[in-house]
Enzyme design. Structure first.
Site, PDB file in Angstrom:
ATOM      1  N   LYS A 199       1.324  -0.832   0.189  1.00  0.00           N
ATOM      2  CA  LYS A 199       0.141   0.146   0.146  1.00  0.00           C
ATOM      3  C   LYS A 199       0.981   1.233   0.036  1.00  0.00           C
ATOM      4  O   LYS A 199       1.889   1.463   1.517  1.00  0.00           O
ATOM      5  CB  LYS A 199      -0.605  -0.063   1.197  1.00  0.00           C
ATOM      6  CG  LYS A 199      -2.029   0.956   1.566  1.00  0.00           C
ATOM      7  CD  LYS A 199      -2.649   1.415   2.928  1.00  0.00           C
ATOM      8  CE  LYS A 199      -3.525   2.158   2.755  1.00  0.00           C
ATOM      9  NZ  LYS A 199      -4.237   2.355   3.716  1.00  0.00           N
ATOM     10  N   LYS A 252      -2.378  -1.310  -3.649  1.00  0.00           N
ATOM     11  CA  LYS A 252      -3.408  -0.464  -3.766  1.00  0.00           C
ATOM     12  C   LYS A 252      -2.728   0.965  -3.901  1.00  0.00           C
ATOM     13  O   LYS A 252      -1.018   1.448  -2.971  1.00  0.00           O
ATOM     14  CB  LYS A 252      -4.339   0.054  -3.485  1.00  0.00           C
ATOM     15  CG  LYS A 252      -4.169   0.372  -1.296  1.00  0.00           C
ATOM     16  CD  LYS A 252      -5.350   0.613  -0.739  1.00  0.00           C
ATOM     17  CE  LYS A 252      -5.418   1.591  -0.281  1.00  0.00           C
ATOM     18  NZ  LYS A 252      -6.751   1.735   0.937  1.00  0.00           N
TER      19      LYS A 252
END
Ligand code: PBG
Length: 327
Positions: A199, A252
């Protein structure tokens, strides 16, 4: 004389041929649709930077879940806006917490949907960080181990309330192992962990922080989220989470990090998904509002890029619309 290009073109002559030779396919069953649950009744409050995305009270969320199930969408990703916040984020693991209540309500509304519970403290802490903060004067530190204990407690509480999958998004070190241990100890050996393993600290989460009311009140998340310049470090983060017991991996953001998705796909033989985050959604919506992009085509093309890079499933605010376009 025939050019090879002509042969390739022969395969594009009509939709049936294009369909036959298509290398990447998208199936709504691989879409995960985020919902933002809030207290109250009859509430459907649009997020200003995310047209089409709402804070929903549980009755409204149930309707949304029914629509998602009817569209063939695979699952929901649940976030919560608690009635109150405190320094520890105790609303995250409260038995009657907003997502805990939501899980019980949505189970009945759409039995076929996978209910994925995001596990983090940032929506529940008054300072908006994903863990416990120790402040000394102006300086502050996110306390890793104290945070991990609360994250694990939160995951357990969400699994006990009926989450089919728990998805830690906090990026503290060691949280996957701690969650696995808590779940196993409570007899929830069958609950998988979807780890947000790579992330990146990203500007593209901006609109989400309005949607979830989770903007940090001071500082930023760069001490615990990853530097966008480091794809190799992302591989180490994934490897670490797999070693700790993650069953599925989430990357992400998606579009600005397609190369990292591809690298992870080639390296790890595990279920891998990507999150088309709020900012990716908002920038497309902004262009649609101005008539600058063809809405339907751009939605599918933005998702296709993610699948082509190697994701097997995608978290996307476009899930409902994309499912309709594919259907
Ligand atoms: C919570 C969390 C965030 C997102 C998912 N889980 C925000 C953040 O890390 O700041 C972002 C999702 C999106 O932008 O759509 N830690």
């Amino acid at each position: 004389m025939e050019f090879p290009a002509t042969r390739l073109r022969r395969l594009r002559r009509n939709e049936a041929l294009r369909d036959l030779v298509r290398e990447t396919r998208m199936d709504p069953a691989t879409f995960i649709y985020p919902l933002f649950l809030c207290p109250g009744e009859g509430i459907r409050r649009e997020v200003s930077a995310m047209p089409g995305v709402f804070n929903l009270s549980l009755d409204q969320a149930a309707r949304e879940a029914e629509k998602a199930a009817a569209a063939g969408i695979g699952g929901l990703l649940l976030f919560g806006l608690p009635p109150e916040k405190d320094p520890q984020g105790s609303g995250a693991w409260a038995e009657d917490g907003i997502v805990q209540q939501g899980l019980r309500a949505l189970k009945g509304a759409a039995p076929g949907l996978l209910l994925v519970a995001d596990v983090c403290l940032c929506e529940y802490t008054d300072h908006g960080h994903c863990g416990v903060v120790r402040k000394t004067g102006e300086a502050y530190e996110i306390e890793n181990d104290a945070s991990v204990a609360l994250i694990a407690k939160t995951a357990l509480s969400l699994a006990q309330a009926g989450a089919d999958i728990v998805a830690p998004s906090d990026m503290m070190d060691g949280r996957v192992r701690a969650i696995r241990r808590e779940l196993d100890r409570a007899g929830l050996e069958q609950t998988p962990i979807l780890s947000y393993a790579a992330k990146f600290a990203s500007s593209f989460y901006g609109p989400f922080r309005e949607a979830a009311g989770s903007a940090p009140q001071f500082g930023d998340r760069r001490s615990y989220q990853m530097d966008g310049a480091n794809p190799r470090e992302a591989m180490r983060e994934i490897e670490q989470d797999l070693r700790e017991g993650a069953d599925l991996i989430l990357m992400k953001p998606a579009m600005p990090y397609l190369d990292v998705i591809r690298a992870a796909r080639e390296r790890f033989d595990v279920p891998l998904g990507a999150y088309q985050v709020s900012g990716e959604y908002s920038m497309l919506q902004a262009a649609f509002a101005r008539g600058w992009l063809d809405r339907d085509r751009a939605i599918l093309e933005s998702l296709l890029a993610i699948y082509r890079a190697g994701a097997g499933f995608a978290v996307t605010y476009f899930a409902q619309e994309a499912a309709r376009l594919l259907g």
